[in-house]
Design a protein around this motif. Structure first.
Motif, PDB file in Angstrom:
ATOM      1  N   ARG A 170       0.671  -0.791  -0.188  1.00  0.00           N
ATOM      2  CA  ARG A 170       0.027   0.024   0.102  1.00  0.00           C
ATOM      3  C   ARG A 170       0.580   1.394   0.303  1.00  0.00           C
ATOM      4  NH1 ARG A 170      -4.017  -0.500   4.461  1.00  0.00           N
ATOM      5  NH2 ARG A 170      -4.524   1.552   3.239  1.00  0.00           N
ATOM      6  N   ALA A 171      -0.020   2.570  -0.434  1.00  0.00           N
ATOM      7  CA  ALA A 171       0.682   3.553  -0.897  1.00  0.00           C
ATOM      8  C   ALA A 171       1.011   3.795   1.121  1.00  0.00           C
ATOM      9  CB  ALA A 171      -0.150   4.712  -0.841  1.00  0.00           C
ATOM     10  N   ALA A 172       2.687   4.516   1.288  1.00  0.00           N
ATOM     11  CA  ALA A 172       2.879   4.793   2.657  1.00  0.00           C
ATOM     12  C   ALA A 172       1.528   5.876   2.718  1.00  0.00           C
ATOM     13  CB  ALA A 172       4.444   5.977   2.136  1.00  0.00           C
ATOM     14  N   ALA A 173       1.787   5.166   4.308  1.00  0.00           N
ATOM     15  CA  ALA A 173       1.314   5.261   5.174  1.00  0.00           C
ATOM     16  C   ALA A 173       1.209   7.193   5.249  1.00  0.00           C
ATOM     17  CB  ALA A 173       0.371   5.608   6.728  1.00  0.00           C
ATOM     18  N   PRO A 174      -0.795   8.621   5.166  1.00  0.00           N
ATOM     19  CA  PRO A 174      -0.067   9.469   5.380  1.00  0.00           C
ATOM     20  C   PRO A 174       1.407  10.169   7.407  1.00  0.00           C
ATOM     21  CG  PRO A 174      -1.787   9.325   5.727  1.00  0.00           C
ATOM     22  CD  PRO A 174      -1.425   8.108   4.794  1.00  0.00           C
ATOM     23  N   ASP A 175       0.988  10.963   6.944  1.00  0.00           N
ATOM     24  CA  ASP A 175       2.258  11.374   8.529  1.00  0.00           C
ATOM     25  C   ASP A 175       0.798  12.312   9.434  1.00  0.00           C
ATOM     26  OD1 ASP A 175       4.917  11.224   7.419  1.00  0.00           O
ATOM     27  OD2 ASP A 175       5.106  12.966   6.788  1.00  0.00           O
ATOM     28  N   ALA A 176       1.234  10.803  10.435  1.00  0.00           N
ATOM     29  CA  ALA A 176       0.729  11.288  11.468  1.00  0.00           C
ATOM     30  C   ALA A 176       1.076  12.716  12.187  1.00  0.00           C
ATOM     31  CB  ALA A 176       1.300  10.409  13.443  1.00  0.00           C
ATOM     32  N   ALA A 177       0.058  13.230  12.800  1.00  0.00           N
ATOM     33  CA  ALA A 177       0.015  15.101  13.434  1.00  0.00           C
ATOM     34  C   ALA A 177       0.724  14.852  14.992  1.00  0.00           C
ATOM     35  CB  ALA A 177      -1.618  15.444  13.197  1.00  0.00           C
ATOM     36  N   ASP A 178       1.847  15.642  14.730  1.00  0.00           N
ATOM     37  CA  ASP A 178       2.314  15.906  16.095  1.00  0.00           C
ATOM     38  C   ASP A 178       1.472  16.101  17.394  1.00  0.00           C
ATOM     39  OD1 ASP A 178       2.347  18.564  15.795  1.00  0.00           O
ATOM     40  OD2 ASP A 178       5.290  18.067  16.057  1.00  0.00           O
ATOM     41  N   ALA A 179       1.538  15.753  18.596  1.00  0.00           N
ATOM     42  CA  ALA A 179       1.446  16.531  19.899  1.00  0.00           C
ATOM     43  C   ALA A 179       1.020  18.130  19.612  1.00  0.00           C
ATOM     44  CB  ALA A 179       2.499  16.538  20.710  1.00  0.00           C
ATOM     45  N   ARG A 180       2.669  19.190  19.294  1.00  0.00           N
ATOM     46  CA  ARG A 180       1.381  20.095  19.442  1.00  0.00           C
ATOM     47  C   ARG A 180       0.488  20.357  18.271  1.00  0.00           C
ATOM     48  NH1 ARG A 180       6.725  24.330  17.559  1.00  0.00           N
ATOM     49  NH2 ARG A 180       5.568  26.287  17.762  1.00  0.00           N
ATOM     50  N   ALA A 181       0.707  19.280  17.244  1.00  0.00           N
ATOM     51  CA  ALA A 181      -0.351  20.227  16.195  1.00  0.00           C
ATOM     52  C   ALA A 181      -1.696  19.380  15.982  1.00  0.00           C
ATOM     53  CB  ALA A 181      -0.072  19.657  14.596  1.00  0.00           C
ATOM     54  N   VAL A 182      -2.062  18.852  16.993  1.00  0.00           N
ATOM     55  CA  VAL A 182      -3.671  18.198  18.396  1.00  0.00           C
ATOM     56  C   VAL A 182      -2.791  19.423  19.491  1.00  0.00           C
ATOM     57  CG1 VAL A 182      -4.246  16.676  19.638  1.00  0.00           C
ATOM     58  CG2 VAL A 182      -3.101  15.876  17.397  1.00  0.00           C
ATOM     59  N   GLN A 183      -2.377  19.871  20.155  1.00  0.00           N
ATOM     60  CA  GLN A 183      -3.462  20.540  21.104  1.00  0.00           C
ATOM     61  C   GLN A 183      -3.674  21.886  20.007  1.00  0.00           C
ATOM     62  OE1 GLN A 183      -2.830  19.944  24.475  1.00  0.00           O
ATOM     63  NE2 GLN A 183      -2.546  18.083  23.776  1.00  0.00           N
TER      64      GLN A 183
END
Length: 245
Positions: A170-183
């Motif tokens: 499968r295509a590479a999984a999209p980048d997970a959001a870091d803790a700063r982005a979630v906050q």
């Protein structure tokens, strides 16, 4: 065994011939022979071509012969197909184990899989011409398979025995959001919820920590964070209008 021949005896439905061609092609096989089909022009029949669905080249190369003897020319090991074992004749095997045994031989045989007519299956005389009988394990109370279904199952087991196909990654999984982005999302969403009157800043209870846990379980990507912040912005845009009504 890559060049295994699929032989259909006295086939009566053009659609089954086309569906058989499709089942063969998706498993990488191409040698199809028909023995005395009901319709002499079955290979160019409209229903056969429609059911082949991209496997018309298999139909174009297929042969029509008058007898099973002619169809077995050049074959080293023929396998009959039957729902139930015969009292007399070649031994009955479960397909997967027999294919594995044949593939493991130092010199793998040129194989043929022989299928009978839709209504009557294979005659005893035709079964006797074969080296083995294949019986697909099915529910004991109902083991009737459509012809093309049986072809597909055996073609799959055979393909697995001789090496299978590599599954495309499968295509590479999209980048997970870091803790700063979630906050940052949580702060933005909190402001929007206050603006629309959903969250009382004087009594917030545990709404924001619960949303924080929800987002952590979801494993948000950066793209998803952008989408949710876009929703929060739109909420803030309409908040004054909502408050005025």
């Amino acid at each position: 065994m890559q060049s295994t021949r699929f032989i259909l005896i006295n086939t009566s439905h053009a659609g089954n011939v086309g569906a058989t061609a499709r089942a063969m092609k998706v498993m990488g096989f191409s040698d199809l022979v028909l023995v005395a089909p009901r319709f002499a022009d079955v290979l160019c029949h409209e229903e056969a071509i429609a059911m082949a669905s991209g496997a018309a080249d298999i139909l174009a190369r297929a042969q029509v012969v008058p007898t099973l003897t002619a169809a077995l020319e050049g074959v080293d090991f023929a396998c009959a197909t039957a729902m139930t074992p015969r009292d007399f004749g070649p031994p009955t095997h479960e397909p997967r184990s027999l294919f594995a045994d044949l593939a493991a031989r130092e010199a793998a045989p040129r194989l043929a899989l022989v299928f009978g007519s839709e209504r009557y299956g294979m005659s005893n005389e035709d079964v006797y011409r074969c080296h083995a009988v294949l019986s697909i394990p099915t529910h004991p109370d109902y083991g009737s398979l459509n012809l093309a279904q049986a072809v597909q199952l055996l073609a799959y087991d055979l393909r697995q025995a001789i090496g299978g196909f590599t599954v495309q990654p499968r295509a590479a999984a999209p980048d997970a959001a870091d803790a700063r982005a979630v906050q940052g999302l949580l702060e933005h969403l909190q402001a929007a919820l206050i603006d629309i009157g959903y969250l009382d800043p004087a009594a917030p209870k545990k709404l924001m920590p619960r949303l924080n846990q929800l987002f952590n379980r979801a494993g948000l990507t950066h793209e998803e964070v952008h989408i949710l912040r876009g929703i929060a912005r739109q909420m803030q845009k309409v908040a004054p209008a909502a408050g005025s009504r």
